[in-house]
Design a protein around this motif. Structure first.
Motif, PDB file in Angstrom:
ATOM      1  N   ASP A   1       0.852  -1.182   0.000  1.00 51.95           N
ATOM      2  CA  ASP A   1       0.000   0.000   0.000  1.00 51.95           C
ATOM      3  C   ASP A   1       0.895   1.242   0.000  1.00 51.95           C
ATOM      4  O   ASP A   1       1.954   1.251   0.637  1.00 51.95           O
ATOM      5  CB  ASP A   1      -0.877  -0.015   1.257  1.00 51.95           C
ATOM      6  CG  ASP A   1      -1.855   1.132   1.290  1.00 51.95           C
ATOM      7  OD1 ASP A   1      -2.939   0.980   0.736  1.00 51.95           O
ATOM      8  OD2 ASP A   1      -1.516   2.190   1.876  1.00 51.95           O
ATOM      9  N   PRO A   2       0.512   2.310  -0.709  1.00 53.22           N
ATOM     10  CA  PRO A   2       1.376   3.499  -0.791  1.00 53.22           C
ATOM     11  C   PRO A   2       1.795   4.077   0.558  1.00 53.22           C
ATOM     12  O   PRO A   2       2.883   4.649   0.671  1.00 53.22           O
ATOM     13  CB  PRO A   2       0.514   4.501  -1.572  1.00 53.22           C
ATOM     14  CG  PRO A   2      -0.372   3.658  -2.396  1.00 53.22           C
ATOM     15  CD  PRO A   2      -0.683   2.453  -1.556  1.00 53.22           C
ATOM     16  N   THR A   3       0.942   3.957   1.579  1.00 53.49           N
ATOM     17  CA  THR A   3       1.298   4.505   2.885  1.00 53.49           C
ATOM     18  C   THR A   3       2.583   3.875   3.433  1.00 53.49           C
ATOM     19  O   THR A   3       3.290   4.485   4.225  1.00 53.49           O
ATOM     20  CB  THR A   3       0.164   4.300   3.901  1.00 53.49           C
ATOM     21  OG1 THR A   3      -0.240   2.922   3.888  1.00 53.49           O
ATOM     22  CG2 THR A   3      -1.030   5.182   3.574  1.00 53.49           C
ATOM     23  N   LEU A   4       2.893   2.654   2.982  1.00 59.93           N
ATOM     24  CA  LEU A   4       4.095   1.961   3.448  1.00 59.93           C
ATOM     25  C   LEU A   4       5.323   2.301   2.608  1.00 59.93           C
ATOM     26  O   LEU A   4       6.418   1.802   2.867  1.00 59.93           O
ATOM     27  CB  LEU A   4       3.855   0.449   3.450  1.00 59.93           C
ATOM     28  CG  LEU A   4       2.928  -0.030   4.568  1.00 59.93           C
ATOM     29  CD1 LEU A   4       2.277  -1.362   4.196  1.00 59.93           C
ATOM     30  CD2 LEU A   4       3.680  -0.147   5.894  1.00 59.93           C
TER      31      LEU A   4
ATOM     32  N   PHE B   1      -7.329  -1.673   8.142  1.00 56.18           N
ATOM     33  CA  PHE B   1      -6.067  -1.939   7.471  1.00 56.18           C
ATOM     34  C   PHE B   1      -5.071  -0.814   7.703  1.00 56.18           C
ATOM     35  O   PHE B   1      -3.919  -1.042   8.064  1.00 56.18           O
ATOM     36  CB  PHE B   1      -6.286  -2.139   5.962  1.00 56.18           C
ATOM     37  CG  PHE B   1      -5.006  -2.226   5.191  1.00 56.18           C
ATOM     38  CD1 PHE B   1      -4.218  -3.369   5.254  1.00 56.18           C
ATOM     39  CD2 PHE B   1      -4.571  -1.166   4.403  1.00 56.18           C
ATOM     40  CE1 PHE B   1      -3.018  -3.451   4.553  1.00 56.18           C
ATOM     41  CE2 PHE B   1      -3.381  -1.243   3.693  1.00 56.18           C
ATOM     42  CZ  PHE B   1      -2.605  -2.387   3.773  1.00 56.18           C
ATOM     43  N   HIS B   2      -5.509   0.425   7.506  1.00 59.80           N
ATOM     44  CA  HIS B   2      -4.564   1.530   7.677  1.00 59.80           C
ATOM     45  C   HIS B   2      -4.261   1.798   9.149  1.00 59.80           C
ATOM     46  O   HIS B   2      -3.209   2.348   9.476  1.00 59.80           O
ATOM     47  CB  HIS B   2      -5.068   2.783   6.958  1.00 59.80           C
ATOM     48  CG  HIS B   2      -4.882   2.704   5.476  1.00 59.80           C
ATOM     49  ND1 HIS B   2      -5.932   2.431   4.615  1.00 59.80           N
ATOM     50  CD2 HIS B   2      -3.777   2.805   4.698  1.00 59.80           C
ATOM     51  CE1 HIS B   2      -5.476   2.397   3.377  1.00 59.80           C
ATOM     52  NE2 HIS B   2      -4.174   2.599   3.398  1.00 59.80           N
TER      53      HIS B   2
ATOM     54  N   PHE C   1      -8.121  -6.777  14.781  1.00 62.08           N
ATOM     55  CA  PHE C   1      -9.280  -7.663  14.814  1.00 62.08           C
ATOM     56  C   PHE C   1      -9.906  -7.760  13.428  1.00 62.08           C
ATOM     57  O   PHE C   1      -9.896  -6.801  12.654  1.00 62.08           O
ATOM     58  CB  PHE C   1     -10.317  -7.163  15.818  1.00 62.08           C
ATOM     59  CG  PHE C   1      -9.891  -7.377  17.244  1.00 62.08           C
ATOM     60  CD1 PHE C   1     -10.396  -8.438  17.978  1.00 62.08           C
ATOM     61  CD2 PHE C   1      -8.958  -6.533  17.842  1.00 62.08           C
ATOM     62  CE1 PHE C   1      -9.991  -8.655  19.289  1.00 62.08           C
ATOM     63  CE2 PHE C   1      -8.548  -6.739  19.148  1.00 62.08           C
ATOM     64  CZ  PHE C   1      -9.065  -7.804  19.876  1.00 62.08           C
ATOM     65  N   GLY C   2     -10.443  -8.925  13.120  1.00 62.12           N
ATOM     66  CA  GLY C   2     -11.043  -9.167  11.814  1.00 62.12           C
ATOM     67  C   GLY C   2     -12.174  -8.202  11.513  1.00 62.12           C
ATOM     68  O   GLY C   2     -12.869  -7.736  12.412  1.00 62.12           O
TER      69      GLY C   2
ATOM     70  N   TYR D   1     -13.227  -8.553   4.765  1.00 60.75           N
ATOM     71  CA  TYR D   1     -12.192  -7.659   4.250  1.00 60.75           C
ATOM     72  C   TYR D   1     -10.866  -7.831   5.007  1.00 60.75           C
ATOM     73  O   TYR D   1     -10.144  -6.878   5.237  1.00 60.75           O
ATOM     74  CB  TYR D   1     -12.664  -6.210   4.328  1.00 60.75           C
ATOM     75  CG  TYR D   1     -13.816  -5.933   3.399  1.00 60.75           C
ATOM     76  CD1 TYR D   1     -13.595  -5.473   2.109  1.00 60.75           C
ATOM     77  CD2 TYR D   1     -15.124  -6.173   3.796  1.00 60.75           C
ATOM     78  CE1 TYR D   1     -14.650  -5.240   1.237  1.00 60.75           C
ATOM     79  CE2 TYR D   1     -16.183  -5.948   2.926  1.00 60.75           C
ATOM     80  CZ  TYR D   1     -15.937  -5.481   1.658  1.00 60.75           C
ATOM     81  OH  TYR D   1     -16.989  -5.250   0.798  1.00 60.75           O
ATOM     82  N   ASN D   2     -10.543  -9.071   5.359  1.00 58.75           N
ATOM     83  CA  ASN D   2      -9.335  -9.332   6.151  1.00 58.75           C
ATOM     84  C   ASN D   2      -8.117  -9.665   5.309  1.00 58.75           C
ATOM     85  O   ASN D   2      -7.007  -9.722   5.836  1.00 58.75           O
ATOM     86  CB  ASN D   2      -9.589 -10.487   7.128  1.00 58.75           C
ATOM     87  CG  ASN D   2     -10.643 -10.130   8.170  1.00 58.75           C
ATOM     88  OD1 ASN D   2     -10.838  -8.964   8.487  1.00 58.75           O
ATOM     89  ND2 ASN D   2     -11.326 -11.128   8.682  1.00 58.75           N
TER      90      ASN D   2
END
Length: 360
Positions: free
Chosen positions: A192-195, A282-283, A298-299, A303-304
């Motif tokens: 992901d771009p944030t990383l 996620f973020h 947590f799940g 969308y996990n």
């Protein structure tokens, strides 16, 4: 060479806006002239817009907007401030015809990141987000379907459009094989771009927290969806530590907490200065890792995949909780951040190399 980015940037979602900034900065640092294409699809953005009469919405949604109007307007103001300061936008376009006219001014269009290939998230605007009208290079960066099973009714459309892409990368490992089968092209797994940015680069965007929040002395909870195990764990951690809870996102019944109308810059500060992080986002997971925080994930329903892909790649699988209330020893377990950073660095290099090759 002029590069345009097509993604979700007008929303009041922290991850969407921060990944937009990160991809723009990464491409700018590679030496390209880059803008984010200001495609304003009313159907996509009407649900997150604070304006009550904006878009075609169900009555129940409009009533909810009226109830939350003041809060939503404050949030929208902070997001607009961030976009105006940090994101370089093209002229606004509202229709596919206007979008194509803007895209004609670029040598390459990058679609991504975020759930730009999720039919529901894009409100079935396939022509825009599968780059049907693009004349220059077509590239996807860390494109996500959210849940790949959502493609089943639209395979012919994806098959036609994906064949036209010059370079394809995705964010979840489960997408690689289906996309390769449809496109008959090599598909790369990227971050992901944030990383693609490091902690110091994110710190430059931070803004101070309010006086009601004591730095490095709170539990940050970034909560999406519904998860009873998450709420039970927050209650246990609050009782054990005596620390206040700062909430982003959904409220938790029965927990005394602090809620703040945070924009993207305050979001970064909240992660930077948290003592613990509990999230289903996620973020939220990404920034817990970037800021080296003790955290649990947590799940979040179906969308996990994106969380599992990232945590597995960084050998942090133990931080993922399914449905049980977590043993608090897991959040206090020491993380080998040196190993995590080393794995992250290697994945980051591969991801940036994909962009270099795709744009060359």
């Amino acid at each position: 060479m002029k590069v345009g980015i097509l993604t979700f940037h007008r929303t009041t979602n922290y991850g969407a806006v921060l990944q937009t900034y990160a991809l723009q900065k990464t491409i700018l640092d590679l030496g390209y002239d880059v803008k984010v294409i200001d495609y304003n699809n009313e159907e996509i953005y009407s649900y997150c817009d604070y304006r009550v009469l904006y878009g075609k919405l169900p009555l129940k949604t409009r009533v909810g907007k009226i109830i939350r109007y003041s809060h939503n307007k404050k949030i929208a103001k902070t997001f607009n401030k961030f976009r105006n300061k940090w994101i370089d936008l093209s002229v606004e376009c509202n229709t596919n015809a206007q979008l194509q006219s803007v895209e004609d001014g670029y040598d390459a269009i990058i679609c991504g990141s975020d759930q730009v290939w999720n039919p529901l998230a894009i409100h079935f605007d396939f022509d825009a987000f599968l780059l049907s009208g693009v004349k220059g290079k077509r590239i996807s960066y860390a494109a996500s379907a959210g849940n790949i099973t959502l493609w089943e009714k639209y395979l012919k459309k994806y098959w036609i459009c994906l064949h036209r892409f010059d370079s394809i990368s995705v964010r979840e490992s489960e997408m690689i094989q289906p996309v390769e089968n449809l496109s008959e092209k090599k598909v790369r797994l990227v971050l992901d771009p944030t990383l693609l940015l490091n902690k110091k680069e994110w710190e430059k965007l931070e803004e101070p927290l309010g006086n009601e929040i004591e730095k490095d002395n709170y539990i940050l909870v970034y909560y999406l969806g519904k998860n009873r195990a998450l709420t039970d764990t927050v209650k246990k951690l609050q009782k054990q530590t005596g620390l206040p809870v700062v909430l982003l996102g959904r409220q938790i019944e029965g927990i005394k907490s602090i809620s703040v109308p945070a924009g993207p810059s305050q979001f970064l500060s909240l992660f930077h200065h948290a003592k613990f992080v509990i999230t289903s986002s996620f973020h939220g997971t990404v920034f817990s890792i970037l800021y080296h925080k003790p955290f649990l994930v947590f799940g979040n329903g179906n969308y996990n995949s994106r969380m599992n892909t990232l945590l597995s790649a960084l050998k942090l699988q133990s931080r993922m909780i399914d449905n049980e209330s977590a043993n608090l020893e897991r959040i206090n377990k020491v993380v080998d951040w040196g190993q995590v950073d080393s794995l992250h660095k290697a994945l980051k290099e591969k991801s940036i190399n994909f962009l270099i090759e795709a744009l060359r």
